[in-house]
Write a protein that holds these residues in place. Structure first.
Motif, PDB file in Angstrom:
ATOM      1  N   SER A  18       0.785  -1.293  -0.039  1.00 44.48           N
ATOM      2  CA  SER A  18      -0.102   0.045   0.018  1.00 44.48           C
ATOM      3  C   SER A  18       0.756   1.285  -0.013  1.00 44.48           C
ATOM      4  O   SER A  18       1.960   1.354   0.826  1.00 44.48           O
ATOM      5  N   PRO A  19       0.650   2.321  -0.865  1.00 45.99           N
ATOM      6  CA  PRO A  19       1.315   3.635  -0.761  1.00 45.99           C
ATOM      7  C   PRO A  19       1.052   4.108   0.471  1.00 45.99           C
ATOM      8  O   PRO A  19       1.834   5.240   0.816  1.00 45.99           O
ATOM      9  N   VAL A  20      -0.030   3.717   1.121  1.00 45.27           N
ATOM     10  CA  VAL A  20      -0.053   4.642   2.767  1.00 45.27           C
ATOM     11  C   VAL A  20      -0.157   3.342   3.663  1.00 45.27           C
ATOM     12  O   VAL A  20      -0.930   3.522   4.630  1.00 45.27           O
ATOM     13  N   ALA A  21       0.955   2.521   3.501  1.00 44.49           N
ATOM     14  CA  ALA A  21       0.902   1.236   4.520  1.00 44.49           C
ATOM     15  C   ALA A  21       1.012   1.698   5.998  1.00 44.49           C
ATOM     16  O   ALA A  21       0.215   1.015   6.817  1.00 44.49           O
ATOM     17  N   ALA A  22       1.627   2.769   6.304  1.00 42.53           N
ATOM     18  CA  ALA A  22       1.813   3.009   7.728  1.00 42.53           C
ATOM     19  C   ALA A  22       0.367   3.517   8.354  1.00 42.53           C
ATOM     20  O   ALA A  22       0.093   3.115   9.485  1.00 42.53           O
ATOM     21  N   ALA A  23      -0.255   4.404   7.714  1.00 46.19           N
ATOM     22  CA  ALA A  23      -1.269   5.027   7.885  1.00 46.19           C
ATOM     23  C   ALA A  23      -2.556   3.789   8.052  1.00 46.19           C
ATOM     24  O   ALA A  23      -3.409   3.585   8.940  1.00 46.19           O
ATOM     25  N   LEU A  24      -2.333   2.886   7.072  1.00 42.82           N
ATOM     26  CA  LEU A  24      -3.394   1.717   6.856  1.00 42.82           C
ATOM     27  C   LEU A  24      -3.037   0.728   7.997  1.00 42.82           C
ATOM     28  O   LEU A  24      -3.992   0.160   8.623  1.00 42.82           O
ATOM     29  N   ALA A  25      -1.847   0.541   8.389  1.00 44.25           N
ATOM     30  CA  ALA A  25      -1.604  -0.280   9.779  1.00 44.25           C
ATOM     31  C   ALA A  25      -2.105   0.328  10.795  1.00 44.25           C
ATOM     32  O   ALA A  25      -2.406  -0.495  12.020  1.00 44.25           O
ATOM     33  N   GLY A  26      -1.943   1.591  10.952  1.00 43.02           N
ATOM     34  CA  GLY A  26      -2.484   2.159  12.016  1.00 43.02           C
ATOM     35  C   GLY A  26      -3.853   2.262  12.166  1.00 43.02           C
ATOM     36  O   GLY A  26      -4.656   2.166  13.072  1.00 43.02           O
ATOM     37  N   LEU A  27      -4.717   2.207  10.870  1.00 43.64           N
ATOM     38  CA  LEU A  27      -6.020   2.135  11.094  1.00 43.64           C
ATOM     39  C   LEU A  27      -6.289   1.018  11.445  1.00 43.64           C
ATOM     40  O   LEU A  27      -7.389   0.501  12.325  1.00 43.64           O
ATOM     41  N   ARG A  28      -5.833  -0.274  11.110  1.00 45.73           N
ATOM     42  CA  ARG A  28      -6.097  -1.575  11.448  1.00 45.73           C
ATOM     43  C   ARG A  28      -5.899  -1.952  12.913  1.00 45.73           C
ATOM     44  O   ARG A  28      -6.609  -2.557  13.522  1.00 45.73           O
ATOM     45  N   ALA A  29      -4.779  -1.117  13.488  1.00 41.68           N
ATOM     46  CA  ALA A  29      -4.708  -1.286  14.864  1.00 41.68           C
ATOM     47  C   ALA A  29      -5.571  -0.476  15.521  1.00 41.68           C
ATOM     48  O   ALA A  29      -5.907  -1.006  16.708  1.00 41.68           O
ATOM     49  N   ASN A  30      -6.252   0.629  15.219  1.00 43.03           N
ATOM     50  CA  ASN A  30      -7.109   1.211  15.905  1.00 43.03           C
ATOM     51  C   ASN A  30      -8.413   0.368  16.091  1.00 43.03           C
ATOM     52  O   ASN A  30      -9.012   0.280  16.956  1.00 43.03           O
ATOM     53  N   GLU A  31      -8.833  -0.286  14.983  1.00 45.36           N
ATOM     54  CA  GLU A  31     -10.067  -1.246  14.984  1.00 45.36           C
ATOM     55  C   GLU A  31      -9.482  -2.437  16.010  1.00 45.36           C
ATOM     56  O   GLU A  31     -10.562  -2.984  16.658  1.00 45.36           O
ATOM     57  N   ALA A  32      -8.577  -3.031  15.797  1.00 50.43           N
ATOM     58  CA  ALA A  32      -8.029  -4.223  16.952  1.00 50.43           C
ATOM     59  C   ALA A  32      -8.138  -3.608  18.411  1.00 50.43           C
ATOM     60  O   ALA A  32      -8.618  -4.242  19.087  1.00 50.43           O
ATOM     61  N   ARG A  33      -7.660  -2.222  18.507  1.00 47.32           N
ATOM     62  CA  ARG A  33      -7.944  -1.819  19.990  1.00 47.32           C
ATOM     63  C   ARG A  33      -9.432  -1.693  20.366  1.00 47.32           C
ATOM     64  O   ARG A  33      -9.654  -2.062  21.550  1.00 47.32           O
ATOM     65  N   TYR A  34     -10.294  -1.285  19.627  1.00 48.86           N
ATOM     66  CA  TYR A  34     -11.708  -1.159  19.891  1.00 48.86           C
ATOM     67  C   TYR A  34     -12.106  -2.333  20.068  1.00 48.86           C
ATOM     68  O   TYR A  34     -12.909  -2.615  21.041  1.00 48.86           O
ATOM     69  N   PHE A  35     -12.070  -3.408  19.376  1.00 49.52           N
ATOM     70  CA  PHE A  35     -12.584  -4.710  19.668  1.00 49.52           C
ATOM     71  C   PHE A  35     -12.166  -5.424  20.865  1.00 49.52           C
ATOM     72  O   PHE A  35     -12.924  -6.176  21.524  1.00 49.52           O
ATOM     73  N   LYS A  36     -10.772  -4.961  21.115  1.00 50.43           N
ATOM     74  CA  LYS A  36     -10.228  -5.660  22.451  1.00 50.43           C
ATOM     75  C   LYS A  36     -10.602  -5.040  23.672  1.00 50.43           C
ATOM     76  O   LYS A  36     -11.084  -5.663  24.569  1.00 50.43           O
ATOM     77  N   ASN A  37     -10.954  -3.711  23.559  1.00 52.34           N
ATOM     78  CA  ASN A  37     -11.438  -3.057  24.706  1.00 52.34           C
ATOM     79  C   ASN A  37     -12.930  -3.155  25.015  1.00 52.34           C
ATOM     80  O   ASN A  37     -13.373  -3.253  26.036  1.00 52.34           O
TER      81      ASN A  37
END
Length: 153
Positions: A18-37
């Motif tokens: 992805s040309p925005v890999a770091a931002a997409l990884a952050g978005l994916r991590a944001n979703e992971a944090r939401y579901f964990k919490n």
């Protein structure tokens, strides 16, 4: 091979093209944090080639509900159930994340959500949607929109 998304140490693994890999990884991590919490659910993703069933379900809903076909190739996807809600996520090379929230009981909430990674343009196929901004420590600025699902899937 599925892998758990770590929101303490954000990784671009699986999203490198992805040309925005770091931002997409952050978005994916944001979703992971939401579901964990919220649900104590560990958010895992599969490479697109191993998640065809989930990707096909999301693709079918987009096509049948709104005639939308996403141009960008999918990189990863996941599907799981929390409480009585079936969830599916697809992460695309462009930086787009699409999720389907589908309450299993009749009359429950059912919607498709779009989230754009920081730094990406709105895809042409989503030009009719208005996107609201939200700040995230993991993903920077996330732009999101959604529509309500009207049919049964």
């Amino acid at each position: 091979m599925p892998h758990a998304v770590d929101f303490a140490t954000v990784s671009t693994a699986g999203l490198e093209s992805s040309p925005v890999a770091a931002a997409l990884a952050g978005l994916r991590a944001n979703e992971a944090r939401y579901f964990k919490n919220k649900y104590d659910h560990t958010f895992t993703v599969d490479p697109a080639g191993d998640a065809r069933q989930s990707i096909d379900w999301v693709t079918r809903i987009l096509e049948k509900e709104r005639g939308i076909a996403i141009a960008s190739p999918p990189l990863e996807a996941t599907e799981f159930q929390v409480e009585n809600i079936r969830m599916a996520y697809v992460f695309y090379e462009s930086g787009l994340s699409i999720n389907v929230m589908y309450t299993l009981e009749d009359g429950g909430k059912r919607a498709v959500g779009f989230k754009l990674s920081d730094g990406m343009e709105i895809p042409e196929e989503l030009g009719a949607f208005k996107f609201a901004r939200q700040k995230s420590k993991l993903a920077g600025t996330i732009r999101g929109s959604y529509f309500v699902i009207k049919n049964e899937y």
